[in-house]
Design an enzyme around this catalytic site. Structure first.
Site, PDB file in Angstrom:
ATOM      1  N   CYS A  34       9.405  -4.622  -3.710  1.00  0.00           N
ATOM      2  CA  CYS A  34       8.168  -3.843  -3.569  1.00  0.00           C
ATOM      3  C   CYS A  34       7.549  -4.310  -2.265  1.00  0.00           C
ATOM      4  CB  CYS A  34       7.220  -4.071  -4.731  1.00  0.00           C
ATOM      5  SG  CYS A  34       5.587  -3.310  -4.466  1.00  0.00           S
ATOM      6  N   CYS A  92       8.328   1.598   1.837  1.00  0.00           N
ATOM      7  CA  CYS A  92       7.916   1.740   0.438  1.00  0.00           C
ATOM      8  C   CYS A  92       9.161   2.114  -0.352  1.00  0.00           C
ATOM      9  CB  CYS A  92       6.844   2.822   0.286  1.00  0.00           C
ATOM     10  SG  CYS A  92       6.396   3.130  -1.438  1.00  0.00           S
TER      11      CYS A  92
END
Length: 237
Positions: free
Chosen positions: A85, A201
């Site tokens: 992440c 992302c």
């Protein structure tokens, strides 16, 4: 002798974690069960939204949740840890301080790879696509500038498109839209006259997995992390 393995702190979001694991398995090039890598995945869907906290829209910090997973990974004997992440790397130094087990720094290895593939001298303008939290926190901009590139942020209209891809198309509905993804890439490469696009992302990495465009100068942080994961894991054998 205890078998060595790595731990994945995922679940932020789950589709992105699944995409990362698929990439790791594919890059392993296994031909039988015993050739796959040994790993444990913490699919912790309880982690609060990282961007909402970073932007000050939520008082619930994701840190204690991720920290708990880091401690568990350490306790069960992981040899190294991955954190697929990008925005969670806002907490990287604090998380690494909790454990002697090395955590692969996703933005760092991504910029190192970008520098090899697209040297700054020939590709000076590096565009960033990611969450608002990643933009505000500077987890990529600092490293990109230090590597000699000009860091290009999306304008508000483009960021709205990027956020829609992340939160609506991937997280909320799972209905991946190639046209919207392609349009956002074109906005960065053509509209903002950039030489490279960093996909910072993992939800955008899900789109890149679904709609690969190898002809474009895209640096996918999740793909880089998966490659680095396999390299490190194979050293454990």
């Amino acid at each position: 002798m205890m078998k060595q393995f790595f731990a994945v702190i995922g679940g932020m979001g789950t589709l992105a974690t699944e995409s990362y694991i698929r990439l790791v398995d594919e890059l392993t090039h296994a031909h039988e069960d015993q050739e796959f890598l040994d790993y444990v995945v913490f699919n912790d869907s309880s982690v609060p939204d990282r961007t909402e906290f970073i932007l000050g829209n939520s008082s619930e910090s994701p840190f204690p949740y991720i920290a708990d997973d880091i401690r568990k990974a350490t306790a069960i004997g992981a040899s190294f840890i991955t954190l697929p992440c990008n925005t969670a790397h806002y907490f990287f130094d604090e998380l690494q301080a909790l454990t002697p087990v090395p955590i692969i720094h996703m933005p760092k290895v991504t910029i190192e790879r970008m520098s090899k593939l697209y040297p700054a001298a020939e590709h000076p303008r590096a565009a960033f696509m990611g969450t608002r939290g990643s933009l505000v926190s500077g987890i990529y901009s600092t490293a990109v500038k230090a590597a000699g590139y000009e860091f290009v942020s999306p304008d508000e209209a483009i960021q709205e498109k990027i956020s829609y891809l992340i939160y609506h198309d991937v997280k909320e509905t799972g209905n991946l839209n190639k046209d919207r993804y392609t349009e956002a890439l074109d906005d960065m490469l053509t509209g903002l006259h950039c030489d490279i696009v960093i996909l910072g992302c993992t939800e955008l990495s899900v789109l890149n997995e679904a709609f690969p465009m190898p002809q474009l100068p895209i640096v996918d942080a999740q793909a880089v992390l998966a490659d680095e994961t396999v390299k490190q894991a194979k050293k454990l054998r």
